[in-house]
Design a protein around this motif. Structure first.
Motif, PDB file in Angstrom:
ATOM      1  N   LYS A   1      10.746  38.719  -6.247  1.00  0.00           N
ATOM      2  CA  LYS A   1      10.636  37.274  -6.471  1.00  0.00           C
ATOM      3  C   LYS A   1       9.153  36.934  -6.507  1.00  0.00           C
ATOM      4  O   LYS A   1       8.406  37.348  -5.631  1.00  0.00           O
ATOM      5  N   ILE A   2       8.740  36.221  -7.562  1.00  0.00           N
ATOM      6  CA  ILE A   2       7.331  35.835  -7.702  1.00  0.00           C
ATOM      7  C   ILE A   2       7.235  34.333  -7.506  1.00  0.00           C
ATOM      8  O   ILE A   2       7.905  33.563  -8.196  1.00  0.00           O
ATOM      9  N   GLN A   3       6.417  33.921  -6.535  1.00  0.00           N
ATOM     10  CA  GLN A   3       6.276  32.501  -6.233  1.00  0.00           C
ATOM     11  C   GLN A   3       4.870  32.015  -6.538  1.00  0.00           C
ATOM     12  O   GLN A   3       3.887  32.666  -6.199  1.00  0.00           O
ATOM     13  N   PHE A   4       4.799  30.851  -7.170  1.00  0.00           N
ATOM     14  CA  PHE A   4       3.492  30.228  -7.473  1.00  0.00           C
ATOM     15  C   PHE A   4       3.741  28.741  -7.569  1.00  0.00           C
ATOM     16  O   PHE A   4       4.668  28.290  -8.243  1.00  0.00           O
TER      17      PHE A   4
ATOM     18  N   ASP B   1      12.362  35.582 -10.905  1.00  0.00           N
ATOM     19  CA  ASP B   1      12.747  36.920 -10.462  1.00  0.00           C
ATOM     20  C   ASP B   1      12.828  37.903 -11.619  1.00  0.00           C
ATOM     21  O   ASP B   1      13.453  38.942 -11.518  1.00  0.00           O
ATOM     22  N   ARG B   2      12.200  37.542 -12.718  1.00  0.00           N
ATOM     23  CA  ARG B   2      12.099  38.524 -13.793  1.00  0.00           C
ATOM     24  C   ARG B   2      10.802  38.336 -14.571  1.00  0.00           C
ATOM     25  O   ARG B   2      10.198  37.263 -14.570  1.00  0.00           O
ATOM     26  N   LEU B   3      10.420  39.393 -15.253  1.00  0.00           N
ATOM     27  CA  LEU B   3       9.193  39.365 -16.039  1.00  0.00           C
ATOM     28  C   LEU B   3       9.517  39.250 -17.518  1.00  0.00           C
ATOM     29  O   LEU B   3      10.539  39.767 -17.984  1.00  0.00           O
ATOM     30  N   GLN B   4       8.652  38.593 -18.238  1.00  0.00           N
ATOM     31  CA  GLN B   4       8.718  38.630 -19.690  1.00  0.00           C
ATOM     32  C   GLN B   4       7.733  39.690 -20.195  1.00  0.00           C
ATOM     33  O   GLN B   4       7.021  40.321 -19.417  1.00  0.00           O
ATOM     34  N   THR B   5       7.718  39.857 -21.524  1.00  0.00           N
ATOM     35  CA  THR B   5       6.716  40.764 -22.091  1.00  0.00           C
ATOM     36  C   THR B   5       5.693  39.996 -22.919  1.00  0.00           C
ATOM     37  O   THR B   5       4.779  40.599 -23.471  1.00  0.00           O
ATOM     38  N   GLY B   6       5.857  38.660 -23.015  1.00  0.00           N
ATOM     39  CA  GLY B   6       4.906  37.873 -23.798  1.00  0.00           C
ATOM     40  C   GLY B   6       5.053  36.400 -23.506  1.00  0.00           C
ATOM     41  O   GLY B   6       5.737  36.007 -22.552  1.00  0.00           O
ATOM     42  N   TYR B   7       4.429  35.612 -24.373  1.00  0.00           N
ATOM     43  CA  TYR B   7       4.260  34.191 -24.073  1.00  0.00           C
ATOM     44  C   TYR B   7       5.490  33.331 -24.311  1.00  0.00           C
ATOM     45  O   TYR B   7       5.642  32.278 -23.724  1.00  0.00           O
ATOM     46  N   ASP B   8       6.381  33.758 -25.180  1.00  0.00           N
ATOM     47  CA  ASP B   8       7.387  32.780 -25.583  1.00  0.00           C
ATOM     48  C   ASP B   8       8.821  33.302 -25.530  1.00  0.00           C
ATOM     49  O   ASP B   8       9.630  32.975 -26.384  1.00  0.00           O
TER      50      ASP B   8
ATOM     51  N   VAL C   1       5.939  34.797 -16.999  1.00  0.00           N
ATOM     52  CA  VAL C   1       5.163  35.709 -16.156  1.00  0.00           C
ATOM     53  C   VAL C   1       5.234  37.085 -16.799  1.00  0.00           C
ATOM     54  O   VAL C   1       6.330  37.589 -17.057  1.00  0.00           O
ATOM     55  N   PHE C   2       4.082  37.666 -17.098  1.00  0.00           N
ATOM     56  CA  PHE C   2       4.113  39.002 -17.673  1.00  0.00           C
ATOM     57  C   PHE C   2       2.793  39.714 -17.401  1.00  0.00           C
ATOM     58  O   PHE C   2       1.806  39.082 -17.016  1.00  0.00           O
ATOM     59  N   PHE C   3       2.790  41.013 -17.582  1.00  0.00           N
ATOM     60  CA  PHE C   3       1.545  41.769 -17.485  1.00  0.00           C
ATOM     61  C   PHE C   3       0.883  41.774 -18.854  1.00  0.00           C
ATOM     62  O   PHE C   3       1.477  42.197 -19.838  1.00  0.00           O
ATOM     63  N   ASN C   4      -0.330  41.267 -18.885  1.00  0.00           N
ATOM     64  CA  ASN C   4      -0.987  41.027 -20.173  1.00  0.00           C
ATOM     65  C   ASN C   4      -1.817  42.233 -20.623  1.00  0.00           C
ATOM     66  O   ASN C   4      -1.707  43.324 -20.057  1.00  0.00           O
ATOM     67  N   SER C   5      -2.617  42.014 -21.635  1.00  0.00           N
ATOM     68  CA  SER C   5      -3.359  43.130 -22.225  1.00  0.00           C
ATOM     69  C   SER C   5      -4.472  43.640 -21.319  1.00  0.00           C
ATOM     70  O   SER C   5      -5.049  44.685 -21.579  1.00  0.00           O
ATOM     71  N   LEU C   6      -4.796  42.901 -20.264  1.00  0.00           N
ATOM     72  CA  LEU C   6      -5.715  43.424 -19.238  1.00  0.00           C
ATOM     73  C   LEU C   6      -4.957  44.185 -18.161  1.00  0.00           C
ATOM     74  O   LEU C   6      -5.556  44.632 -17.185  1.00  0.00           O
ATOM     75  N   GLU C   7      -3.624  44.255 -18.288  1.00  0.00           N
ATOM     76  CA  GLU C   7      -2.754  44.921 -17.308  1.00  0.00           C
ATOM     77  C   GLU C   7      -2.762  44.190 -15.967  1.00  0.00           C
ATOM     78  O   GLU C   7      -2.634  44.797 -14.906  1.00  0.00           O
TER      79      GLU C   7
END
Lengths: 256, 256, 256
Positions: C196-199, C205-212, C221-227
């Motif tokens: 669970k990611i809180q902000f 409780d899940r990640l995306q792979t991009g912005y939309d 919420v995703f890990f971007n090109s800077l990792e």
């Protein structure tokens, strides 16, 4: 690779800056175009002249400097090329090129074709091609005849007597430091060893040699790398904390 | 030295612009990268297209133009290369490249590897390498196959009849001057010699040829160096003083 | 053509940036000077380090990077050159160069002449000439002796345990997206599959792979090109809508 510098008040959101660069590169794709600034306050010739005056001598001799500010309107008085301390400047004859040095330029050319063209974007249409060609090896004389009515503006000079110097803030930089028109050589010649410098509600009687020889929050005063008096607040925004602005008076009293 | 221009809405405080340049320079350190603008309003494709449309033709033929705006998301529709008036554009297939000219581009390439890569920074990871390689001599065809679904956006066109033209403000520049989508050729063809141009609460029945043929504080109207109608206030900020904004209507009525 | 990158907080309205470039070009007019940014927040070393850390590796190996931020004052501790991952950095010994990588630099040189010069503009007077000469082929060792007191700053690290990661927002970019110091490799190693990611007041409780990949107005919420973990609002300004700022806490809880 030939150098051209480019100074304007065109900002960074319009097509004006890239259009001028494109015009120069279409004449010589090998040009190395260096921006002086394009975020000069709109129409502010004093700001523009201060920035260029403070930096052009650092460029290699022979560099061509393109000046694109206030290039349209009745105050423009045509387009000119001047040579100053082995640098070449191409710009409007509105007085800005007279503000770059205390001495008059040596060579002055009135560009010939300005009556032929009726451009509303003369920096691109008239000045850029000449700058590109001169940077590529052409002679500035090739683009016109002698200039007879070189327009001069008076930059605000500090007034100096044996008793005092009255100068002004000419620029507040990004950090809030105040750059003045009080020169080190003038100060040194008049200074009897005892002096008082007043600005806003502050008064100091000694100089520092850099930014942080005073306590945080205290004012510093020193002659900077331009050899003019610079004033600020250590770790603070001098302009805001001292209540000073462009043109604010700096008063130096000599003696006891 | 090969030229690449670079347009984005990345701003000037983040790592995005230098990262894209670095990627291109790591492929060819000899590239001359010219910024069009990176301070396009975030996501504003009309602003971006207007700036590039107003300047790309000034660059030498064969120049590669890298367009990095709205390159991620469902509206992107992949990454493409197009050839237009002997210029090469590399960017997203989101419609922005359709706004650069009235004519359709001649050559259209859908870049092949877009389904292979899963980048969140495609301007750096997909477009920059292609732009650098094409500027260095590679053929745009080498990077993909024919594009079949070129996305088109409609730019806001002025409506013209024998009685009137209804146009719009498409950009207010740094000086507050209003650039419109009313073209000189359209106006000239329809103009019977008598016309009235209305904008905000103002109305004029003659054109100037430049910025300062009217009194200070009065409105000017002329066809500018882009050959479109430009409106402003001499020595003033036209946008603010006239109460006009982007998309405000400019109405021209022909005849008595 | 040799590359030099240039990073500072000098802004774009003063003479500082062109003066430094001029100094380098007067030594080698063939230099290709690439701006990293000059609109770093004044004196903000974390901002400056983040931008350079995120982009320097994209430049060709051997590139010289000139860093001009907080170069005057008691915290400067002289001027140094360091070699890091086959890149060369020239700047003040104020800790900023320690923030560019997790590893210590390999070669460290304390520039010799800093006690000889008394400049109030050392980026121009001390660092620029060295950067230009090193980019032109000189060895960094030629400009001084071994550095014994390399100043280190600690960048704010995320704290990770088997139960949770506590990280922070380190940059809000132009689009309002939040870049954090939570790295993908750390997350992947600890993630048991459920988290669970809180902000702010949000929790996912899940990640995306991009912005939309989420609805407009929803958080991604995703890990971007800077990792690193990036958080935002699809089609919105994440910083404003989520009420988060630089240094705001991002909390990840692992397990059920």
């Amino acid at each position: 690779m030939a150098l051209v510098t480019f100074l304007s008040d065109f900002g960074d959101q319009d097509y004006y800056v890239p259009a001028v660069k494109a015009k120069m590169l279409s004449i010589n794709p090998q040009l190395n175009i260096i921006d002086i600034s394009h975020n000069i306050e709109a129409h502010d010739m004093e700001h523009a002249a201060f920035v260029l005056r403070s930096t052009f001598r650092e460029f290699p001799k022979g560099t061509v400097h393109l000046v694109g500010i206030n290039t349209v309107g009745v105050m423009t008085h045509g387009y000119i090329g001047v040579k100053l301390e082995e640098h070449i400047f191409v710009g409007p004859n509105n007085g800005i090129l007279s503000l770059l040095a205390d001495n008059d330029p040596g060579i002055l050319v009135q560009f010939a074709d300005i009556h032929l063209k009726n451009s509303t974007f003369p920096t691109r249409d008239i000045l850029a091609p000449i700058a590109a060609k001169v940077a590529s090896g052409a002679a500035i004389h090739d683009f016109g005849g002698p200039l007879t009515n070189f327009r001069k503006l008076m930059s605000r000079q500090a007034k100096a007597t044996r008793e005092h110097i009255i100068g002004h803030v000419i620029r507040i930089d990004r950090y809030g430091n105040l750059l003045t028109n009080i020169r080190r050589d003038v100060f040194d010649k008049l200074n009897p060893g005892k002096f008082k410098i007043q600005f806003g509600r502050e008064s100091v009687d000694r100089l520092q040699t850099g930014y942080d020889e005073v306590e945080a929050g205290d004012p510093f005063v020193f002659f900077n790398s331009l050899e003019v008096l610079e004033i600020g607040i250590n770790h603070g925004n001098g302009g805001k904390l001292l209540g000073l602005k462009q043109d604010s008076v700096i008063y130096i009293h000599f003696g006891g």
